[in-house]
Design a protein around this motif. Structure first.
Motif, mmCIF file in Angstrom:
data_model
loop_
_atom_site.group_PDB
_atom_site.id
_atom_site.type_symbol
_atom_site.label_atom_id
_atom_site.label_comp_id
_atom_site.label_asym_id
_atom_site.label_seq_id
_atom_site.Cartn_x
_atom_site.Cartn_y
_atom_site.Cartn_z
ATOM 1 N N THR A 1 0.640 -8.274 4.949
ATOM 2 C CA THR A 1 1.408 -9.085 4.018
ATOM 3 C C THR A 1 2.837 -9.209 4.540
ATOM 4 O O THR A 1 3.243 -8.472 5.451
ATOM 5 N N ALA A 2 3.603 -10.112 3.970
ATOM 6 C CA ALA A 2 5.000 -10.231 4.359
ATOM 7 C C ALA A 2 5.744 -8.927 4.110
ATOM 8 O O ALA A 2 6.572 -8.503 4.928
ATOM 9 N N GLN A 3 5.448 -8.272 2.990
ATOM 10 C CA GLN A 3 6.105 -7.005 2.677
ATOM 11 C C GLN A 3 5.804 -5.955 3.732
ATOM 12 O O GLN A 3 6.700 -5.231 4.184
ATOM 13 N N GLN A 4 4.553 -5.859 4.149
ATOM 14 C CA GLN A 4 4.171 -4.870 5.165
ATOM 15 C C GLN A 4 4.839 -5.176 6.501
ATOM 16 O O GLN A 4 5.351 -4.271 7.166
ATOM 17 N N ALA A 5 4.811 -6.434 6.905
ATOM 18 C CA ALA A 5 5.395 -6.809 8.192
ATOM 19 C C ALA A 5 6.899 -6.569 8.191
ATOM 20 O O ALA A 5 7.449 -6.010 9.148
ATOM 21 N N CYS A 6 7.560 -6.973 7.125
ATOM 22 C CA CYS A 6 9.018 -6.812 7.066
ATOM 23 C C CYS A 6 9.413 -5.345 6.988
ATOM 24 O O CYS A 6 10.405 -4.929 7.605
#
Length: 215
Positions: free
Chosen positions: A50-55
């Motif tokens: 997810t974007a949260q995980q990647a960021c």
């Protein structure tokens, strides 16, 4: 004020370059050969996040985390995506930022808002840096597109080197602008350039999530 800004910039530049190089060397460099010294061409699985995980994986500060989430969530997608997609979004975001800054700088120059000759010269040098960064990051976008399309692993070592060179050239283009604008910290171009450099660094960090080929 200019001297203070220059000192702060050099400190941040040294820290960010060290972080970038350490991440890129570890994650984009080729692995050692097998026990017999030969190299296999087995492709690694591209992870999805997810974007949260990647960021969260690439952001060392709250500012970078918030910047990353804004960029990756701009399209409203919250489901896990291959990390190549996140990397491609970040590169496109950097290219869009370059275009917006060049347009803003051109408008200021054409509108007579930069009357001093030395500041106009700094603007011109800045645009040269943006031009080189745009060319380099456009190549990165093409390389990421090939990777996302499953172009195979035979040339992944070369592609990793090209990606690293592209991101490095993008950062150098941003820094070329910054050096010329250090004497004009009140200029809107100064602030825009620092923001664009952060977007360029973010793009490089997100690309570090793309695994190197297994050997």
């Amino acid at each position: 004020m200019a001297a203070k800004a220059r000192t702060i910039h050099h400190s941040l530049f040294s820290l960010l370059v060290l972080l970038l190089l350490s991440v890129l060397i570890v994650t984009l460099g080729g692995a050692d050969g097998g026990l017999d010294g030969s190299r296999s061409s087995r492709c690694p699985r591209i992870p999805s996040m997810t974007a949260q995980q990647a960021c969260s994986a690439v952001s060392g500060t709250r500012h970078m985390l918030e910047l990353c989430l804004r960029r990756l969530r701009a399209g409203g997608v919250r489901v896990p995506l291959p990390v190549t997609c996140h990397a491609a979004v970040a590169v496109r975001s950097a290219l869009d930022a370059y275009a917006a800054t060049v347009a803003a700088a051109t408008s200021l120059l054409d509108g007579g808002a930069v009357p001093a000759d030395d500041e106009r010269a700094a603007f011109g040098n800045c645009m040269v840096g943006y031009g080189s960064a745009r060319v380099a990051m456009a190549r990165v976008a093409d390389d990421l597109r090939l990777a996302a399309d499953g172009g195979g692993c035979d040339d992944d070592d070369d592609r990793a080197a090209e990606l690293k060179a592209g991101y490095t050239a993008g950062l150098r283009g941003m820094d070329g602008c910054t050096r010329g604008m250090l004497d004009f910290p009140a200029s809107p171009l100064y602030a825009r350039n620092l923001a664009d450099r952060n977007v360029t660094l973010l793009a490089a960090l997100l690309c570090s999530l793309v695994p190197a080929p297994l050997a």
